[in-house]
Design an enzyme around this catalytic site. Sequence first.
Site, mmCIF file in Angstrom:
data_model
loop_
_atom_site.group_PDB
_atom_site.id
_atom_site.type_symbol
_atom_site.label_atom_id
_atom_site.label_comp_id
_atom_site.label_asym_id
_atom_site.label_seq_id
_atom_site.Cartn_x
_atom_site.Cartn_y
_atom_site.Cartn_z
ATOM 1 N N CYS A 1 91.012 6.731 -104.864
ATOM 2 C CA CYS A 1 90.907 5.293 -105.043
ATOM 3 C C CYS A 1 89.628 4.731 -104.433
ATOM 4 O O CYS A 1 89.350 3.548 -104.564
ATOM 5 C CB CYS A 1 92.139 4.604 -104.467
ATOM 6 N N CYS A 46 96.657 8.482 -98.159
ATOM 7 C CA CYS A 46 95.774 7.327 -98.161
ATOM 8 C C CYS A 46 96.597 6.065 -97.920
ATOM 9 O O CYS A 46 97.623 5.852 -98.564
ATOM 10 C CB CYS A 46 95.051 7.234 -99.500
ATOM 11 N N CYS A 49 96.376 3.798 -101.431
ATOM 12 C CA CYS A 49 97.055 4.167 -102.679
ATOM 13 C C CYS A 49 98.234 5.119 -102.485
ATOM 14 O O CYS A 49 98.981 5.371 -103.420
ATOM 15 C CB CYS A 49 96.056 4.775 -103.660
ATOM 16 N N CYS A 70 93.436 18.745 -92.117
ATOM 17 C CA CYS A 70 93.182 19.755 -93.138
ATOM 18 C C CYS A 70 93.343 19.054 -94.492
ATOM 19 O O CYS A 70 94.460 18.770 -94.924
ATOM 20 C CB CYS A 70 94.193 20.881 -92.957
#
Length: 93
Positions: A1, A46, A49, A70
């Site tokens: 995004c 995230c 999003c 990671c």
Amino acid sequence: CGNPLYSAKAKFDSGCGWPAFDKTYAGALKTNVDRSFGSVRTEIVCARCGGHLGHVFSGEGFTQTNERHCVNSLSIKFVEEDLQGAPPESKVT
């Protein structure tokens, strides 16, 4: 995004084969408990999003923050220039 997640300064070579970071822009990520595959891990997504980014591991001693994010390489895009007005970086856990 397109949500800024990490600075280039936060990237390090952990030897795991995945892009690794030791801190994130404040508020860029959210965490979830991942109990898949018979273990308990901290999933990172995230904050904008909700897209899966990878997992964060603590206590390995790679860096001063003692965190290794990671990150799946397909979920990030490297941008060369510094992010103007970037939020401070911090640990996620």
